[in-house]
Design a protein around this motif. Structure first.
Motif, PDB file in Angstrom:
ATOM      1  N   LYS A  43       0.840  -1.210   0.000  1.00  0.00           N
ATOM      2  CA  LYS A  43       0.000   0.000   0.000  1.00  0.00           C
ATOM      3  C   LYS A  43       0.869   1.252   0.000  1.00  0.00           C
ATOM      4  O   LYS A  43       0.560   2.237  -0.681  1.00  0.00           O
ATOM      5  CB  LYS A  43      -0.957  -0.012   1.200  1.00  0.00           C
ATOM      6  N   ASP A  46       2.220   1.767  -3.500  1.00  0.00           N
ATOM      7  CA  ASP A  46       1.123   2.176  -4.395  1.00  0.00           C
ATOM      8  C   ASP A  46       0.783   3.658  -4.181  1.00  0.00           C
ATOM      9  O   ASP A  46       0.677   4.433  -5.137  1.00  0.00           O
ATOM     10  CB  ASP A  46      -0.089   1.275  -4.101  1.00  0.00           C
ATOM     11  N   GLN A  49       3.312   6.123  -5.372  1.00  0.00           N
ATOM     12  CA  GLN A  49       3.308   6.294  -6.823  1.00  0.00           C
ATOM     13  C   GLN A  49       2.143   7.146  -7.323  1.00  0.00           C
ATOM     14  O   GLN A  49       2.056   7.440  -8.513  1.00  0.00           O
ATOM     15  CB  GLN A  49       3.337   4.905  -7.495  1.00  0.00           C
ATOM     16  N   SER A  50       1.275   7.592  -6.393  1.00  0.00           N
ATOM     17  CA  SER A  50       0.250   8.571  -6.781  1.00  0.00           C
ATOM     18  C   SER A  50       0.790   9.985  -6.553  1.00  0.00           C
ATOM     19  O   SER A  50       0.169  10.972  -6.939  1.00  0.00           O
ATOM     20  CB  SER A  50      -1.053   8.349  -5.996  1.00  0.00           C
TER      21      SER A  50
END
Ligand code: A3D
Length: 320
Positions: A43, A46, A49-50
């Motif tokens: 998480k 992830d 990477q935003s």
């Protein structure tokens, strides 16, 4: 100046959402901790990477070792299990109490100066147990429930009145359970108390009563729809509002499960009351006057919380 450090204990549905919100609001660097290996790391990666699209630089880290939460300024606890359809929050007590013991010890050892926000259910008993296990000052350990319950009430009221949710204020007291006390007298639309709006013919008492009941059942309504777990977007948003109030010393007036000693005639119990949150944690418990009916509802809610605390003491002798 270094960014604040936010530790999220539990990297499940709420934990992941908390991490994303904290990053987007640039509240600080985030450590996602969980016993499940890979989940917090995945998480964290992830969400990091935003960052390029969202434009944040906060560092996201996943961890399975409490040492990684060292020096956290804020800890938000969602570790444990959520309800499934047919379960009450109280059915989670035994299993989540054990989780609170390990979390409380981890926080005491590695982040004793943090402001700790508990979300794990049954909320009022778990925040009490977490405080006991951690030994942190009472004003630095608080439960999130009232902000969410009030938000649900505000949402339903805005639908009924056809007005912006921003112009609806609402007030929910007591434990986070079926006995919670949505206070219509202290809830307003554009400053007009709800009973006045009934007199003005904007709504009927029956409709208002139905909204109060839907608020009480707000969590169960979502559990029934999701079937595999409980609400997580609004619970995460609510806890972030509290964390932000602390980190930015905003002196926000927010309903929270706070330790109440003296006010409301209580001598040491965690229960939902209006508070002021600032840089010192819970800086004030606001002791409002209740009328006879409200007091009776509040007393019933307090009794339910006391029952859960007694059950915790029965399960874990060290709490007695
Ligand atoms: P879920 O997605 O299952 O996440 C819980 C996480 O906790 C999982 O990733 C587990 O691996 C982890 N976990 C379990 N045991 C431990 C442990 N000992 N140490 C560290 N991590 C552990 O649940 P969720 O995020 O949907 O909900 C979390 C909790 O919040 C539940 O107890 C819910 O009932 C509660 N909740 C409270 C509210 C309130 O308004 C108070 C609202 C919604 C959910």
């Amino acid at each position: 100046m270094a960014r604040p450090k936010i530790a999220l204990i539990g990297a499940g549905q709420i934990g992941g959402t908390l991490a994303h919100l904290a990053a987007m609001k640039e509240l600080g660097d985030v450590v996602l901790f969980d016993i499940a290996e890979g989940t917090p790391q995945g998480k964290a990666l992830d969400i990091a990477q935003s960052g390029p699209s969202e434009g944040f630089d906060a560092v996201m880290k996943g961890a399975n070792d409490y040492a990684d939460i060292a020096g956290a300024d804020v800890c938000i606890v969602t570790a444990g299990v959520p309800r499934k359809p047919g379960m009450s929050r109280d059915d989670l007590l035994g299993i989540n109490l054990k989780v609170m013991k390990s979390v409380g010890e981890g926080i005491a050892k590695h982040a004793p100066n943090a402001f700790v926000i508990c979300i794990t259910n049954p909320l009022d008993a778990m925040v009490w147990a977490l405080r006991e296990f951690s030994g942190l000052p009472h004003e630095k350990v608080v439960g999130m429930a009232g902000v969410l319950d009030s938000a649900r009430f505000r949402h339903f009221l805005s639908l009924e009145f056809g007005v912006s949710m921003r112009d609806v204020t609402a007030f929910v007291l007591g434990g986070h359970g079926d006995t919670m006390v949505p206070l219509t007298r202290y809830s307003t639309v554009g400053g007009i108390p709800l009973p006045d709006l009934v007199s003005m013919g904007w709504t009927s008492q029956e409709k208002l009563d139905a909204i109060v009941q839907r608020t009480r059942d707000g969590g169960a309504e979502i559990v029934g729809l999701l079937k595999t777990g409980s609400a997580f977007y609004a619970p995460a948003t609510s806890a972030i509002e509290m964390a932000e109030a602390y980190l930015k010393d905003q002196k926000r007036v927010l309903p929270c499960a706070a330790y109440v000693e003296g006010a409301y005639g209580l001598d040491g119990l965690y229960v939902g009351v209006p508070t002021v949150i600032g840089a010192n944690g819970i800086e004030k418990v606001i002791d409002i006057k209740l009328n006879k009916d409200e007091q009776a509802m509040f007393d019933k809610s307090v009794d339910a919380v006391k029952g859960l605390v007694a059950a915790c003491k029965g399960i874990d002798g060290s709490l007695a």
